[in-house]
Design a protein around this motif. Structure first.
Motif, PDB file in Angstrom:
ATOM      1  N   PHE A 174       3.724   8.237  -4.740  1.00  0.00           N
ATOM      2  CA  PHE A 174       3.551   6.934  -4.088  1.00  0.00           C
ATOM      3  C   PHE A 174       3.753   7.066  -2.584  1.00  0.00           C
ATOM      4  N   ARG A 203       2.082   2.098 -12.893  1.00  0.00           N
ATOM      5  CA  ARG A 203       2.812   3.253 -12.363  1.00  0.00           C
ATOM      6  C   ARG A 203       4.188   2.851 -11.865  1.00  0.00           C
ATOM      7  N   HIS A 204       4.293   1.637 -11.284  1.00  0.00           N
ATOM      8  CA  HIS A 204       5.610   1.165 -10.855  1.00  0.00           C
ATOM      9  C   HIS A 204       6.548   1.023 -12.057  1.00  0.00           C
ATOM     10  N   GLY A 234      -4.231  -2.689  -9.645  1.00  0.00           N
ATOM     11  CA  GLY A 234      -2.996  -2.512  -8.901  1.00  0.00           C
ATOM     12  C   GLY A 234      -2.214  -1.306  -9.389  1.00  0.00           C
ATOM     13  N   ARG A 235      -1.033  -1.120  -8.833  1.00  0.00           N
ATOM     14  CA  ARG A 235      -0.184   0.026  -9.184  1.00  0.00           C
ATOM     15  C   ARG A 235       0.926  -0.347 -10.148  1.00  0.00           C
ATOM     16  N   ARG A 236       0.910  -1.564 -10.686  1.00  0.00           N
ATOM     17  CA  ARG A 236       2.060  -1.982 -11.472  1.00  0.00           C
ATOM     18  C   ARG A 236       2.350  -1.070 -12.658  1.00  0.00           C
ATOM     19  N   SER A 265       9.163   3.415  -0.550  1.00  0.00           N
ATOM     20  CA  SER A 265       8.471   3.944  -1.728  1.00  0.00           C
ATOM     21  C   SER A 265       9.431   4.135  -2.894  1.00  0.00           C
ATOM     22  N   ARG A 273       0.912   6.643   0.664  1.00  0.00           N
ATOM     23  CA  ARG A 273       1.106   5.702   1.763  1.00  0.00           C
ATOM     24  C   ARG A 273       1.225   6.400   3.108  1.00  0.00           C
ATOM     25  N   PRO A 294       8.947   0.235  -6.513  1.00  0.00           N
ATOM     26  CA  PRO A 294       8.714   0.140  -7.967  1.00  0.00           C
ATOM     27  C   PRO A 294       9.711  -0.741  -8.712  1.00  0.00           C
TER      28      PRO A 294
END
Length: 340
Positions: free
Chosen positions: A282, A238-239, A234-236, A304, A286, A308
């Motif tokens: 991000f 980076r979030h 996942g992107r967590r 976006s 998308r 986050p």
């Protein structure tokens, strides 16, 4: 006997599903349909069942506790040796029942068989962010849009974990426990279509609540939970980085205003640049595959920036709640005896 369990909130899509089933269940030797009305008494009206299905169908009243609890209720009432879970927004193919029989003709060691899920996307334009997210169901493993389990396999692990209140991860977590109990899982050939349901432009913000469920999985299965449950990365991380940069930028700007010192301004500029770069990356990821209409561009830019910190906030909320759960405390079910 085969038991078909459909948890529902009474959405219009349920009528489409039932109509698709009505003409083909008489081809099965023994079958029952268990509709679990999970509106929790908040909405009136009975579920409409087509006359061709009436002889097969029983309506159960759920507690409004989410799809995991609703499926457990249906499985507990099921009489079949196989329990087939369908979401109330899928449309079975005309030969679904016939192919289901073939799919379930498997060795005793196979505890579950997944159907093929197809998500139709627009042919005249690129799909939106929401449409692409729904299309990901076609690649999902062991998702309950159409997933059949042996009743004995469900009983062996106690069914779905009702601590997962949303339609998110609860099916992957169950599949992991079924495999860990010694059962194999297979993909079948029956097909359902999963149309993209209409949603508001802020749906991507609401779906961030699933981060709280990820926190519970992290508590249950440790830092490598994604690999253990065979879930994609996942992107967590980076979030977290983007949200942290934004927080530092705001705090430093406030300190600069309060003290007049120069170094907080430098810190705010550096952190603000990092936040802007992360948010832009991000948004670009998308926007690029989407239709790039003015409305979609505006939605992607705003969400976006908001996703986050929202994702991190839901993760923290979930982690605080999960601290009451012992690490590795994988229960058989939230309600013992939910499936037996």
């Amino acid at each position: 006997m085969i038991s078909v369990v459909v948890p529902t909130l009474g959405r219009p899509s349920l009528a489409v599903l039932l109509d698709a089933l009505a003409g083909q269940l008489d081809t099965l030797p023994e079958v029952e349909v268990l509709l679990v009305d999970d509106r929790g008494g908040h909405e009136g009206g009975e579920l409409a069942v087509p006359g061709a299905l009436a002889a097969y169908t029983k309506v159960l009243t759920g507690r409004g506790a989410g799809p995991a609890a609703a499926r457990n209720l249906g499985a507990a009432a099921a009489r079949g040796s196989w329990v087939v879970f369908l979401d109330d927004d899928v449309v079975p193919a005309p030969d679904w029942a016939r192919r289901l029989v073939d799919d379930l003709a498997v060795p005793a060691g196979v505890g579950g068989v997944q159907g093929v899920v197809e998500v139709p996307l627009p042919a005249d334009r690129r799909p939106t962010d929401w449409e692409r997210g729904t299309a990901g169901l076609a690649e999902g493993a062991w998702i309950t849009a159409d997933m059949a389990y042996r009743r004995s396999a469900l009983a062996a692990v106690g069914g779905f974990d009702e601590r997962f209140p949303r339609a998110y991860r609860e099916d992957a977590e169950l599949a992991h426990r079924v495999r860990r109990a010694g059962f194999a899982l297979r993909r079948g050939r029956r097909r359902v279509t999963h149309p993209v349901r209409p949603e508001g432009r802020w749906i991507s913000l609401r779906t961030q609540r699933g981060n709280a469920d990820d926190a519970l999985l992290r508590r249950l299965y440790g830092p490598r939970w994604r690999g253990e449950l065979e879930l994609p990365p996942g992107r967590r991380p980076r979030h977290v980085a983007v949200a942290a940069a934004g927080t530092v930028a705001l705090a430093a700007a406030g300190l600069r205003a309060a003290t007049g010192r120069r170094w907080p301004a430098v810190a705010a500029a550096v952190a603000g640049a990092a936040w802007a770069a992360g948010t832009a990356e991000f948004a670009r990821a998308r926007i690029a595959p989407g239709p790039r209409t003015a409305d979609e561009l505006a939605t992607m830019l705003v969400t976006s920036a908001l996703i986050p910190p929202l994702a991190v906030a839901h993760w923290v909320r979930g982690w605080r709640r999960a601290r009451a759960v012992g690490a590795g405390d994988v229960v058989r079910a939230a309600r013992p005896g939910a499936v037996g």
